[in-house]
Design a protein around this motif. Structure first.
Motif, PDB file in Angstrom:
ATOM      1  N   VAL A 171       0.871  -1.170   0.000  1.00  0.00           N
ATOM      2  CA  VAL A 171       0.000   0.000   0.000  1.00  0.00           C
ATOM      3  C   VAL A 171       0.912   1.225   0.000  1.00  0.00           C
ATOM      4  N   PRO A 172       1.119   1.840  -1.161  1.00  0.00           N
ATOM      5  CA  PRO A 172       2.022   2.983  -1.204  1.00  0.00           C
ATOM      6  C   PRO A 172       1.422   4.207  -0.525  1.00  0.00           C
ATOM      7  N   THR A 173       2.288   5.033   0.007  1.00  0.00           N
ATOM      8  CA  THR A 173       1.888   6.286   0.646  1.00  0.00           C
ATOM      9  C   THR A 173       2.699   7.415   0.027  1.00  0.00           C
ATOM     10  N   GLN A 174       2.245   8.629   0.209  1.00  0.00           N
ATOM     11  CA  GLN A 174       2.983   9.777  -0.323  1.00  0.00           C
ATOM     12  C   GLN A 174       4.335   9.917   0.349  1.00  0.00           C
ATOM     13  N   GLU A 175       4.387   9.583   1.635  1.00  0.00           N
ATOM     14  CA  GLU A 175       5.648   9.663   2.359  1.00  0.00           C
ATOM     15  C   GLU A 175       6.286   8.289   2.375  1.00  0.00           C
ATOM     16  N   ARG A 176       7.488   8.209   1.839  1.00  0.00           N
ATOM     17  CA  ARG A 176       8.197   6.935   1.853  1.00  0.00           C
ATOM     18  C   ARG A 176       9.642   7.181   2.227  1.00  0.00           C
ATOM     19  N   ILE A 177      10.284   6.138   2.684  1.00  0.00           N
ATOM     20  CA  ILE A 177      11.698   6.221   3.030  1.00  0.00           C
ATOM     21  C   ILE A 177      12.486   5.859   1.777  1.00  0.00           C
ATOM     22  N   PRO A 178      13.290   6.790   1.243  1.00  0.00           N
ATOM     23  CA  PRO A 178      14.068   6.477   0.039  1.00  0.00           C
ATOM     24  C   PRO A 178      15.116   5.405   0.330  1.00  0.00           C
ATOM     25  N   THR A 179      15.387   4.607  -0.665  1.00  0.00           N
ATOM     26  CA  THR A 179      16.431   3.586  -0.554  1.00  0.00           C
ATOM     27  C   THR A 179      17.484   3.846  -1.617  1.00  0.00           C
ATOM     28  N   GLY A 180      18.690   3.386  -1.352  1.00  0.00           N
ATOM     29  CA  GLY A 180      19.772   3.557  -2.310  1.00  0.00           C
ATOM     30  C   GLY A 180      19.955   2.300  -3.128  1.00  0.00           C
ATOM     31  N   PRO A 181      20.950   2.297  -3.991  1.00  0.00           N
ATOM     32  CA  PRO A 181      21.216   1.116  -4.817  1.00  0.00           C
ATOM     33  C   PRO A 181      21.395  -0.141  -3.961  1.00  0.00           C
ATOM     34  N   THR A 182      20.781  -1.220  -4.411  1.00  0.00           N
ATOM     35  CA  THR A 182      20.807  -2.490  -3.696  1.00  0.00           C
ATOM     36  C   THR A 182      21.185  -3.585  -4.683  1.00  0.00           C
ATOM     37  N   PRO A 183      22.214  -4.401  -4.372  1.00  0.00           N
ATOM     38  CA  PRO A 183      22.644  -5.435  -5.320  1.00  0.00           C
ATOM     39  C   PRO A 183      21.705  -6.642  -5.354  1.00  0.00           C
ATOM     40  N   LEU A 184      21.622  -7.247  -6.527  1.00  0.00           N
ATOM     41  CA  LEU A 184      20.910  -8.498  -6.731  1.00  0.00           C
ATOM     42  C   LEU A 184      21.901  -9.525  -7.265  1.00  0.00           C
ATOM     43  N   GLU A 185      21.640 -10.803  -7.003  1.00  0.00           N
ATOM     44  CA  GLU A 185      22.497 -11.866  -7.525  1.00  0.00           C
ATOM     45  C   GLU A 185      22.342 -12.014  -9.036  1.00  0.00           C
ATOM     46  N   GLY A 186      21.155 -11.757  -9.540  1.00  0.00           N
ATOM     47  CA  GLY A 186      20.869 -11.894 -10.963  1.00  0.00           C
ATOM     48  C   GLY A 186      19.781 -10.919 -11.360  1.00  0.00           C
ATOM     49  N   SER A 187      19.202 -11.136 -12.524  1.00  0.00           N
ATOM     50  CA  SER A 187      18.085 -10.288 -12.933  1.00  0.00           C
ATOM     51  C   SER A 187      16.794 -11.060 -12.714  1.00  0.00           C
ATOM     52  N   LEU A 188      15.688 -10.329 -12.637  1.00  0.00           N
ATOM     53  CA  LEU A 188      14.395 -10.958 -12.417  1.00  0.00           C
ATOM     54  C   LEU A 188      13.309 -10.099 -13.032  1.00  0.00           C
ATOM     55  N   THR A 189      12.131 -10.676 -13.184  1.00  0.00           N
ATOM     56  CA  THR A 189      10.994  -9.962 -13.731  1.00  0.00           C
ATOM     57  C   THR A 189      10.024  -9.635 -12.611  1.00  0.00           C
ATOM     58  N   ALA A 190       9.562  -8.393 -12.592  1.00  0.00           N
ATOM     59  CA  ALA A 190       8.574  -7.952 -11.618  1.00  0.00           C
ATOM     60  C   ALA A 190       7.338  -7.492 -12.366  1.00  0.00           C
ATOM     61  N   THR A 191       6.181  -7.972 -11.944  1.00  0.00           N
ATOM     62  CA  THR A 191       4.907  -7.511 -12.485  1.00  0.00           C
ATOM     63  C   THR A 191       4.178  -6.775 -11.375  1.00  0.00           C
ATOM     64  N   LEU A 192       3.816  -5.520 -11.639  1.00  0.00           N
ATOM     65  CA  LEU A 192       3.102  -4.686 -10.677  1.00  0.00           C
ATOM     66  C   LEU A 192       1.698  -4.453 -11.204  1.00  0.00           C
ATOM     67  N   GLN A 193       0.676  -4.696 -10.361  1.00  0.00           N
ATOM     68  CA  GLN A 193      -0.715  -4.506 -10.755  1.00  0.00           C
ATOM     69  C   GLN A 193      -1.424  -3.706  -9.679  1.00  0.00           C
ATOM     70  N   GLY A 194      -2.114  -2.643 -10.097  1.00  0.00           N
ATOM     71  CA  GLY A 194      -2.874  -1.840  -9.146  1.00  0.00           C
ATOM     72  C   GLY A 194      -3.290  -0.528  -9.777  1.00  0.00           C
ATOM     73  N   GLY A 195      -3.697   0.406  -8.940  1.00  0.00           N
ATOM     74  CA  GLY A 195      -4.087   1.720  -9.412  1.00  0.00           C
ATOM     75  C   GLY A 195      -2.919   2.447 -10.048  1.00  0.00           C
ATOM     76  N   HIS A 196      -3.216   3.332 -10.983  1.00  0.00           N
ATOM     77  CA  HIS A 196      -2.181   4.035 -11.746  1.00  0.00           C
ATOM     78  C   HIS A 196      -1.160   4.737 -10.852  1.00  0.00           C
ATOM     79  N   VAL A 197      -1.610   5.549  -9.921  1.00  0.00           N
ATOM     80  CA  VAL A 197      -0.710   6.315  -9.061  1.00  0.00           C
ATOM     81  C   VAL A 197       0.091   5.381  -8.168  1.00  0.00           C
ATOM     82  N   ALA A 198      -0.556   4.369  -7.609  1.00  0.00           N
ATOM     83  CA  ALA A 198       0.110   3.434  -6.710  1.00  0.00           C
ATOM     84  C   ALA A 198       1.214   2.658  -7.435  1.00  0.00           C
ATOM     85  N   VAL A 199       0.938   2.182  -8.646  1.00  0.00           N
ATOM     86  CA  VAL A 199       1.947   1.455  -9.424  1.00  0.00           C
ATOM     87  C   VAL A 199       3.120   2.379  -9.740  1.00  0.00           C
ATOM     88  N   ASP A 200       2.838   3.615 -10.115  1.00  0.00           N
ATOM     89  CA  ASP A 200       3.911   4.570 -10.412  1.00  0.00           C
ATOM     90  C   ASP A 200       4.794   4.817  -9.184  1.00  0.00           C
TER      91      ASP A 200
END
Length: 115
Positions: A51-80
Motif C-alpha cells: 500500500v504505497p503512501t505519499q511519504e516513503r523512506i528512500p532507498t539507495g542502490p541495492t545489489p541483486l544476484e541476478g536479474s528478475l521480472t517484476a509484475t506490478l498490478q494496481g491503481g495508476h498512481v500506486a503502481v507509479d
C-alpha cells in the motif's frame, strides 16, 4: 494497493526486492514472513501486496544476484509510486504496460544498478 509478483528470482533476490519495498511502504505480511519454494519443476512466483503512501523512506542502490521480472498490478498512481521506489534501488527496464480505466499493469526487468 499494488500486487507485486516476481519471477526468475532466487529466494534471496525476491527477499531483497521485497525488503526494499517494505522499507518504503507497508506490506501485507509481517517482515519475518518466509516464503517457501514449492517442490517440482514449476518456476517460483514470489508475491506480496503493498500500500504505497505519499511519504516513503528512500532507498539507495541495492545489489541483486541476478536479474528478475517484476509484475506490478494496481491503481495508476500506486503502481507509479512503487516503480519509482524500485528505480531508486535497482536498474529497471520497462518491458510492457497495460492500462485500463482504474488499473495498470507494468512488467519490469530488475537488475543491479551500475554506478
Amino acid at each position: 494497493m499494488v500486487t507485486v509478483s516476481l519471477t526468475g528470482a532466487s529466494r534471496e533476490d525476491a527477499a531483497t526486492v521485497f525488503d526494499v519495498l517494505r522499507t518504503a511502504f507497508p506490506v501485507d505480511r509481517p517482515p519475518d514472513a518466509v516464503s517457501r519454494e514449492q517442490p517440482g519443476d514449476h518456476p517460483a512466483v514470489w508475491s506480496a501486496e503493498f500500500v504505497p503512501t505519499q511519504e516513503r523512506i528512500p532507498t539507495g542502490p541495492t545489489p541483486l544476484e541476478g536479474s528478475l521480472t517484476a509484475t506490478l498490478q494496481g491503481g495508476h498512481v500506486a503502481v507509479d509510486q512503487l516503480c519509482e521506489a524500485l528505480r531508486a534501488a535497482f536498474a529497471v527496464d520497462e518491458e510492457g504496460t497495460a492500462s485500463g480505466d482504474q488499473e495498470k499493469e507494468v512488467d519490469l526487468c530488475l537488475g543491479t544498478k551500475r554506478p
